[in-house]
Design a protein around this motif. Structure first.
Motif, PDB file in Angstrom:
ATOM      1  N   ASN A 168      -0.199 -17.932  31.268  1.00  0.00           N
ATOM      2  CA  ASN A 168      -1.381 -18.702  30.870  1.00  0.00           C
ATOM      3  C   ASN A 168      -1.013 -20.151  30.566  1.00  0.00           C
ATOM      4  O   ASN A 168      -1.781 -21.069  30.872  1.00  0.00           O
ATOM      5  N   THR A 169       0.158 -20.347  29.968  1.00  0.00           N
ATOM      6  CA  THR A 169       0.614 -21.702  29.695  1.00  0.00           C
ATOM      7  C   THR A 169       0.870 -22.457  30.997  1.00  0.00           C
ATOM      8  O   THR A 169       0.528 -23.640  31.126  1.00  0.00           O
ATOM      9  N   VAL A 170       1.445 -21.767  31.971  1.00  0.00           N
ATOM     10  CA  VAL A 170       1.687 -22.384  33.280  1.00  0.00           C
ATOM     11  C   VAL A 170       0.368 -22.743  33.954  1.00  0.00           C
ATOM     12  O   VAL A 170       0.222 -23.829  34.531  1.00  0.00           O
ATOM     13  N   VAL A 171      -0.612 -21.834  33.883  1.00  0.00           N
ATOM     14  CA  VAL A 171      -1.921 -22.093  34.475  1.00  0.00           C
ATOM     15  C   VAL A 171      -2.566 -23.319  33.832  1.00  0.00           C
ATOM     16  O   VAL A 171      -3.152 -24.173  34.518  1.00  0.00           O
ATOM     17  N   LYS A 172      -2.459 -23.415  32.520  1.00  0.00           N
ATOM     18  CA  LYS A 172      -3.048 -24.553  31.818  1.00  0.00           C
ATOM     19  C   LYS A 172      -2.386 -25.856  32.228  1.00  0.00           C
ATOM     20  O   LYS A 172      -3.035 -26.905  32.316  1.00  0.00           O
ATOM     21  N   GLN A 173      -1.085 -25.818  32.516  1.00  0.00           N
ATOM     22  CA  GLN A 173      -0.350 -27.014  32.881  1.00  0.00           C
ATOM     23  C   GLN A 173      -0.472 -27.372  34.362  1.00  0.00           C
ATOM     24  O   GLN A 173      -0.106 -28.478  34.753  1.00  0.00           O
ATOM     25  N   ALA A 174      -0.940 -26.426  35.183  1.00  0.00           N
ATOM     26  CA  ALA A 174      -0.967 -26.649  36.629  1.00  0.00           C
ATOM     27  C   ALA A 174      -1.755 -27.907  36.971  1.00  0.00           C
ATOM     28  O   ALA A 174      -2.897 -28.077  36.514  1.00  0.00           O
ATOM     29  N   THR A 224     -10.876 -10.451  39.587  1.00  0.00           N
ATOM     30  CA  THR A 224     -11.292 -11.714  40.195  1.00  0.00           C
ATOM     31  C   THR A 224     -12.227 -12.474  39.251  1.00  0.00           C
ATOM     32  O   THR A 224     -12.090 -13.692  39.063  1.00  0.00           O
ATOM     33  N   ALA A 225     -13.168 -11.744  38.658  1.00  0.00           N
ATOM     34  CA  ALA A 225     -14.071 -12.368  37.676  1.00  0.00           C
ATOM     35  C   ALA A 225     -13.283 -12.927  36.497  1.00  0.00           C
ATOM     36  O   ALA A 225     -13.552 -14.045  36.023  1.00  0.00           O
ATOM     37  N   TYR A 226     -12.279 -12.175  36.050  1.00  0.00           N
ATOM     38  CA  TYR A 226     -11.436 -12.633  34.938  1.00  0.00           C
ATOM     39  C   TYR A 226     -10.671 -13.893  35.306  1.00  0.00           C
ATOM     40  O   TYR A 226     -10.673 -14.892  34.558  1.00  0.00           O
ATOM     41  N   ALA A 227     -10.003 -13.877  36.468  1.00  0.00           N
ATOM     42  CA  ALA A 227      -9.162 -15.004  36.866  1.00  0.00           C
ATOM     43  C   ALA A 227      -9.975 -16.283  37.040  1.00  0.00           C
ATOM     44  O   ALA A 227      -9.565 -17.363  36.593  1.00  0.00           O
ATOM     45  N   ILE A 228     -11.128 -16.164  37.686  1.00  0.00           N
ATOM     46  CA  ILE A 228     -11.965 -17.347  37.912  1.00  0.00           C
ATOM     47  C   ILE A 228     -12.551 -17.857  36.599  1.00  0.00           C
ATOM     48  O   ILE A 228     -12.574 -19.065  36.340  1.00  0.00           O
ATOM     49  N   THR A 229     -13.022 -16.939  35.759  1.00  0.00           N
ATOM     50  CA  THR A 229     -13.582 -17.329  34.460  1.00  0.00           C
ATOM     51  C   THR A 229     -12.527 -18.017  33.602  1.00  0.00           C
ATOM     52  O   THR A 229     -12.794 -19.033  32.949  1.00  0.00           O
ATOM     53  N   LEU A 230     -11.319 -17.474  33.608  1.00  0.00           N
ATOM     54  CA  LEU A 230     -10.230 -18.060  32.827  1.00  0.00           C
ATOM     55  C   LEU A 230      -9.859 -19.442  33.347  1.00  0.00           C
ATOM     56  O   LEU A 230      -9.713 -20.394  32.569  1.00  0.00           O
ATOM     57  N   GLN A 231      -9.722 -19.558  34.664  1.00  0.00           N
ATOM     58  CA  GLN A 231      -9.331 -20.837  35.253  1.00  0.00           C
ATOM     59  C   GLN A 231     -10.371 -21.918  34.957  1.00  0.00           C
ATOM     60  O   GLN A 231     -10.026 -23.055  34.612  1.00  0.00           O
ATOM     61  N   ARG A 232     -11.646 -21.570  35.092  1.00  0.00           N
ATOM     62  CA  ARG A 232     -12.706 -22.544  34.816  1.00  0.00           C
ATOM     63  C   ARG A 232     -12.751 -22.904  33.338  1.00  0.00           C
ATOM     64  O   ARG A 232     -13.049 -24.047  32.980  1.00  0.00           O
ATOM     65  N   ALA A 233     -12.458 -21.922  32.489  1.00  0.00           N
ATOM     66  CA  ALA A 233     -12.444 -22.206  31.059  1.00  0.00           C
ATOM     67  C   ALA A 233     -11.347 -23.203  30.717  1.00  0.00           C
ATOM     68  O   ALA A 233     -11.554 -24.135  29.921  1.00  0.00           O
ATOM     69  N   TYR A 234     -10.182 -23.046  31.353  1.00  0.00           N
ATOM     70  CA  TYR A 234      -9.068 -23.945  31.070  1.00  0.00           C
ATOM     71  C   TYR A 234      -9.293 -25.351  31.605  1.00  0.00           C
ATOM     72  O   TYR A 234      -8.686 -26.303  31.106  1.00  0.00           O
ATOM     73  N   VAL A 265      -8.192 -23.005  22.095  1.00  0.00           N
ATOM     74  CA  VAL A 265      -9.525 -22.507  21.738  1.00  0.00           C
ATOM     75  C   VAL A 265      -9.851 -21.284  22.586  1.00  0.00           C
ATOM     76  O   VAL A 265     -10.205 -20.223  22.067  1.00  0.00           O
ATOM     77  N   VAL A 266      -9.696 -21.427  23.897  1.00  0.00           N
ATOM     78  CA  VAL A 266     -10.063 -20.350  24.827  1.00  0.00           C
ATOM     79  C   VAL A 266      -9.183 -19.115  24.637  1.00  0.00           C
ATOM     80  O   VAL A 266      -9.687 -17.987  24.542  1.00  0.00           O
ATOM     81  N   TYR A 267      -7.872 -19.317  24.594  1.00  0.00           N
ATOM     82  CA  TYR A 267      -6.941 -18.187  24.586  1.00  0.00           C
ATOM     83  C   TYR A 267      -7.098 -17.289  23.357  1.00  0.00           C
ATOM     84  O   TYR A 267      -7.212 -16.064  23.498  1.00  0.00           O
ATOM     85  N   PRO A 268      -7.097 -17.832  22.137  1.00  0.00           N
ATOM     86  CA  PRO A 268      -7.260 -16.947  20.972  1.00  0.00           C
ATOM     87  C   PRO A 268      -8.587 -16.196  20.959  1.00  0.00           C
ATOM     88  O   PRO A 268      -8.638 -15.017  20.611  1.00  0.00           O
ATOM     89  N   VAL A 269      -9.674 -16.888  21.324  1.00  0.00           N
ATOM     90  CA  VAL A 269     -10.986 -16.225  21.321  1.00  0.00           C
ATOM     91  C   VAL A 269     -11.017 -15.109  22.363  1.00  0.00           C
ATOM     92  O   VAL A 269     -11.470 -13.993  22.087  1.00  0.00           O
ATOM     93  N   ALA A 270     -10.510 -15.401  23.552  1.00  0.00           N
ATOM     94  CA  ALA A 270     -10.529 -14.413  24.626  1.00  0.00           C
ATOM     95  C   ALA A 270      -9.671 -13.201  24.297  1.00  0.00           C
ATOM     96  O   ALA A 270     -10.105 -12.045  24.423  1.00  0.00           O
ATOM     97  N   ARG A 271      -8.442 -13.439  23.858  1.00  0.00           N
ATOM     98  CA  ARG A 271      -7.524 -12.333  23.575  1.00  0.00           C
ATOM     99  C   ARG A 271      -7.912 -11.592  22.302  1.00  0.00           C
ATOM    100  O   ARG A 271      -7.519 -10.440  22.110  1.00  0.00           O
TER     101      ARG A 271
END
Length: 294
Positions: A20-26, A75-85, A92-98
């Protein structure tokens, strides 16, 4: 809950926080990045598929059907997460989601699946979620923890809740697939990954030229995510064969702590006394979950 299951879930949580950290930094985010790392992941799975075939592992109709549902949820999870980031801060996103994911799972498991927890296990769940709330919380004066934009809107928490709902969905389906349908973890994940890649290909095909640019600029983080995503996911799948989903899901929320540490060390976010306190509380909750019930 066995020590092996605990180690699998905790290991998966560490890997999850890292990717998730890598995705956020991408540098190149969005759905196209999801498509790129999903394609890499499927390519890397080919040796695993060949190894499984050599050992007699097969993908039957049950695995395919279960994998299709899993692929749609992921797929819904990955796209929702990516758009959220791309629209809100990770802290904010990560603690609420997890945090919301396991809460929804526990509620569903207790009401619909009628899974019974001991008093100690229920206390462990409560302590873990309490620690997660402490990690995610902040004082109004903690301007260094979130951006001004995220603080002025509900975009981060709302998107975190949406991601949490998708987490609850695929967690419950994975539990059903592993225990009720009796599918094997590796063929199941292989089918999930392939179908997810096909779905993303259909969604992103018109933007394939843009995807080439994403590959050119972000192939290294995409490759790393392609390795870490299946590793973290398969570890949890095996854990689900050893423990109830109502215990596995809250234990996965320990990734909030690991995510906070990763954000501190890799993204330059301050840890703070409150986050350290929350980490200790979560560890105490984990201790309650592994206490022998007999």
């Amino acid at each position: 809950m066995t020590s092996v299951a605990v180690c699998l879930v905790l290991g998966g949580s560490v890997l999850h926080a890292v990717w998730n950290t890598v995705v956020k930094q991408a540098p190149s985010g969005g759905t196209l990045f999801v498509w790129v790392y999903s394609t890499f992941s499927v390519t890397l799975l080919l040796p695993v598929v060949l190894f499984g075939a050599a050992r007699g592992s097969t993908i039957d109709a049950v695995v395919v059907k279960a994998g299709v549902v899993s692929a749609l949820l992921h797929t819904a999870y990955a796209i929702t997460l990516q758009r959220a980031y791309t629209r809100a801060d990770m802290n904010v996103v990560y603690p609420v989601a997890r945090g919301m994911g396991p809460v929804l799972v526990v509620v569903f498991a207790a009401v619909a699946l009628r899974q019974h927890l001991t008093i100690v296990e229920m206390a462990g769940v409560a302590v873990i979620l309490g620690g997660a709330i402490v990690v995610a919380s902040r004082r109004s004066g903690d301007r260094d923890l979130v951006t001004v934009e995220a603080r002025r809107s509900l975009a981060g928490p709302v998107r975190g809740l949406l991601v949490g709902a998708t987490i609850a969905g695929y967690t419950l389906w994975d539990d059903h697939a592993m225990k009720d349908l009796g599918v094997d973890a590796l063929p199941y994940y292989t089918c999930t990954a392939v179908v997810q890649c096909v779905v993303l290909t259909v969604l992103c095909w018109r933007r394939r030229r843009e995807a080439v640019v994403v590959v050119r600029h972000s192939w290294r983080p995409a490759l790393l995510v392609a390795v870490l995503v299946p590793a973290s996911y398969v570890a949890v799948l095996f854990a689900l064969t050893m423990a109830p989903v109502a215990l596995v899901a809250p234990l996965r929320s320990t990734s909030i702590v690991f995510g906070s540490i990763a954000g501190w060390l890799l993204l330059g976010e301050p840890a703070g006394r409150r986050r350290l306190l929350g980490a200790v509380v979560v560890v105490l909750g984990v201790g309650l979950l592994v206490v022998p019930s007999g």
